[in-house]
Design a protein around this motif. Structure first.
Motif, PDB file in Angstrom:
ATOM      1  N   PHE A   1      34.885  -0.818   4.811  1.00 20.83           N
ATOM      2  CA  PHE A   1      33.734  -0.791   4.873  1.00 20.83           C
ATOM      3  C   PHE A   1      32.880   0.446   3.781  1.00 20.83           C
ATOM      4  O   PHE A   1      32.055   0.360   3.725  1.00 20.83           O
ATOM      5  CB  PHE A   1      33.384  -0.175   6.302  1.00 20.83           C
ATOM      6  N   ARG A   2      34.042   0.731   2.826  1.00 19.99           N
ATOM      7  CA  ARG A   2      33.691   1.928   2.056  1.00 19.99           C
ATOM      8  C   ARG A   2      32.807   1.409   1.087  1.00 19.99           C
ATOM      9  O   ARG A   2      31.849   1.995   0.828  1.00 19.99           O
ATOM     10  CB  ARG A   2      34.829   2.484   1.572  1.00 19.99           C
TER      11      ARG A   2
ATOM     12  N   VAL B   1      30.705  -1.151   1.314  1.00 12.40           N
ATOM     13  CA  VAL B   1      29.350  -1.386   2.004  1.00 12.40           C
ATOM     14  C   VAL B   1      28.512  -0.225   2.069  1.00 12.40           C
ATOM     15  O   VAL B   1      27.466  -0.045   1.655  1.00 12.40           O
ATOM     16  CB  VAL B   1      29.609  -2.066   3.514  1.00 12.40           C
ATOM     17  N   ARG B   2      29.219   0.955   2.215  1.00 12.46           N
ATOM     18  CA  ARG B   2      28.496   2.347   2.446  1.00 12.46           C
ATOM     19  C   ARG B   2      28.186   2.687   1.356  1.00 12.46           C
ATOM     20  O   ARG B   2      26.987   3.228   1.129  1.00 12.46           O
ATOM     21  CB  ARG B   2      29.424   3.284   3.170  1.00 12.46           C
TER      22      ARG B   2
ATOM     23  N   LYS C   1      24.809   1.046   0.205  1.00 14.77           N
ATOM     24  CA  LYS C   1      24.020   1.808   0.968  1.00 14.77           C
ATOM     25  C   LYS C   1      23.262   3.026   0.205  1.00 14.77           C
ATOM     26  O   LYS C   1      22.209   3.087   0.069  1.00 14.77           O
ATOM     27  CB  LYS C   1      24.349   1.872   2.379  1.00 14.77           C
TER      28      LYS C   1
ATOM     29  N   ARG D   1      31.407  -6.084  -5.783  1.00  6.41           N
ATOM     30  CA  ARG D   1      30.130  -5.980  -5.631  1.00  6.41           C
ATOM     31  C   ARG D   1      29.340  -5.665  -6.816  1.00  6.41           C
ATOM     32  O   ARG D   1      27.899  -5.398  -6.351  1.00  6.41           O
ATOM     33  CB  ARG D   1      30.063  -4.855  -4.517  1.00  6.41           C
TER      34      ARG D   1
END
Lengths: 222, 308
Positions: free
Chosen positions: B171-172, B174-175, B178, B208
């Motif tokens: 999840f790192r 993704v954060r 953000k 990403r």
């Protein structure tokens, strides 16, 4: 439920010291469930206080009674019949109960015997945890049924912070990281995309915008 | 004041940036800040000032940054959301900009229970991502939270932090996405000792396309002793010191341990310089600012670029 714990006996004894006729008033709802202020705990506290008074040669009458709910007027009103016997009430209700009784009997000092803690769940026998801060705008849907405002020590709406390790919170390793729980639950539902968006700052006016909150519902009023 | 962020200029010119941390004193003496800044001058592009780190009361980062700016150095103002609500945070951004501070690092901050004010009320009105966005909107849209216009916007190069070693690793990225979407111009990472894990994280960012959207500064902290290595590994949340580094520190005589710590730090920086997507380094030599000059020099990062 509202959870609470009994104050230290010495603190209670100091607060009731000026009074001679005391009603120890239990509450049969939340604080009974969390074994802090129900009928049983009220009897035990009253008994302990009587014993302490006797040992110290103090002349004091401490009687006990438990009503179903101290926070609802219709349960408090019947106390009117007995209240003239007492010069103080020691309430084993939560903070709301103490104040509701005090409102009803303005001439009588109402003393809190408990420290009110939090809105939470009974996890196991003798084990309660906080799970809701009552923010006034429930966001549990977005976070898979785990409240980050309550269960993340930093109240992050866009977590997890950099201190989440092995699913534990950096602040207290006995506490699961709320954000790990959120990610795990949302993954299970295939709904992790809910965390891709940035959640904006919380509207705290719904919790503490204008002092104490109230709910007024005309459909419930006679 | 018309000064511009030196850090921003260095990064936008494609130079490998160097910043270093400066912890303000547990007292009101400006000399201590000035002394540390002098040690860093000409060795770094910007001096990064911590905000009551580990939740211990210190001189405010805003005041310390103002002192550093007054010496003609560029500073990075750290601001945590632990101690101030949205009113105070926005107000301090305006004040910092007025004082000529041009870099802002937005963090959540160490929890109050860790420091010497355990009875404090933690504020956490905004989280760090929301704070980045608020700062960006103040600068770019000239509005405060809620939309009211500013008479004059703050001029800030905005940063955020990332911990490549925290869980859950999947999840790192993704954060971090953000944080970048919120407006982080640069990202400063937690101290890097485990280069393999760092590269895993960096690859996730590259996949990403995130390394193209922000400037990533790798964080490094020279070890002083094997005890410090063990302490950081076991006690500091989110820091991963591999066993082989602890053994390496243990394997040298006591009077050579600091030297070995600097060696490791230099080797780390040399590796970071070769990694696509890493645009600079942030040196956190905790109460050991004297080491920074040697680290930077041996890493081949001197002289620092000049724009005069």
């Amino acid at each position: 439920m509202i959870t609470a714990e009994q104050k230290p006996i010495d603190e209670i004894r100091n607060m009731i010291a000026p009074y001679k006729r005391i009603l120890a008033l239990g509450c049969g709802s939340c604080v009974a469930e969390c074994a802090a202020g129900g009928e049983k705990e009220t009897a035990m506290l009253a008994s302990a206080l009587r014993m302490a008074a006797k040992i110290n040669g103090e002349e004091v009458i401490i009687e006990e009674k438990t009503i179903d709910r101290q926070c609802v007027n219709e349960f408090v009103i019947p106390l009117d019949d007995i209240m003239e016997k007492y010069d103080a009430v020691l309430s084993l209700g939560c903070g709301a109960g103490v104040q509701a009784v005090a409102d009803m009997f303005p001439e009588v000092p109402v003393i809190p015997a408990l420290n009110t803690e939090f809105m939470g769940e009974t996890k196991d026998q003798g084990y309660w945890v906080e799970s809701c801060i009552g923010c006034g705008d429930c966001m549990l849907y977005y976070f898979g049924g785990v409240c980050p405002l309550t269960r993340c020590a930093k109240h992050l709406l866009n977590g997890p912070c950099g201190g989440s390790m092995d699913g534990r919170c950096e602040v207290d390793p006995d506490v699961p990281c709320a954000w790990q729980l959120i990610i795990d639950r949302l993954s299970r539902f295939g709904a992790l995309d809910r965390l891709e968006k940035i959640y904006p700052p919380k509207d705290w006016s719904k919790k503490e915008g204008c002092g104490p909150r109230k709910i007024v519902r005309e459909d419930q009023q006679k | 004041m018309n000064n511009v962020s030196r850090l921003k200029k260095v990064l936008e010119n494609g130079e490998f940036a160097v910043t270093a941390e400066c912890g303000p004193p547990r007292g009101a003496d400006p000399e201590s800040v000035v002394k540390k800044a002098k040690l860093l001058k000409n060795n770094v592009d910007s001096v990064n000032v911590t905000d009551n780190q580990t939740a211990i009361v210190r001189m405010s980062s805003l005041a310390a940054c103002a002192l550093i700016q007054g010496m003609g150095l560029d500073s990075v103002l750290q601001m945590v959301v632990r101690d101030r609500n949205r009113i105070a945070l926005q107000s301090d951004i305006l004040g910092a900009s007025a004082l000529g501070i041009r870099n802002l690092l937005c963090l959540s901050g160490d929890h109050q229970s860790f420091g010497n004010q355990g009875q404090a009320k933690g504020v956490f009105d905004l989280d760090s991502i929301q704070f980045v966005r608020v700062a960006k909107n103040m600068r770019d849209e000239k509005v405060i939270l809620g939309g009211d216009p500013l008479s004059s916007p703050p001029d800030m190069f905005i940063g955020a932090t990332a911990n490549p070693f925290a869980d859950p690793i999947q999840f790192r990225a993704v954060r971090l996405a953000k944080k970048i979407e919120a407006g982080a111009d640069f990202i400063q990472t937690q101290c890097i000792y485990n280069l393999d894990r760092f590269e895993t994280w960096l690859n996730m960012l590259r996949e990403r396309g995130l390394t193209e959207k922000t400037f990533i500064l790798g964080g490094v902290t020279p070890l002083k002793s094997p005890g410090m290595a063990k302490y950081m590994n076991n006690k500091v949340a989110g820091i991963d010191v591999p066993e082989e580094l602890i053994k390496r520190m243990e394997g040298v005589p006591k009077d050579k341990q600091r030297k070995e710590g600097i060696n490791i730090c230099v080797e780390t920086i040399l590796r970071l310089k070769e990694m696509p997507g890493v645009k600079g380094v942030h040196i956190m030599a905790i109460e050991w600012e004297e080491a920074v000059g040697e680290i930077v020099e041996r890493s081949g990062l001197l002289p620092r670029p000049s724009f005069d």
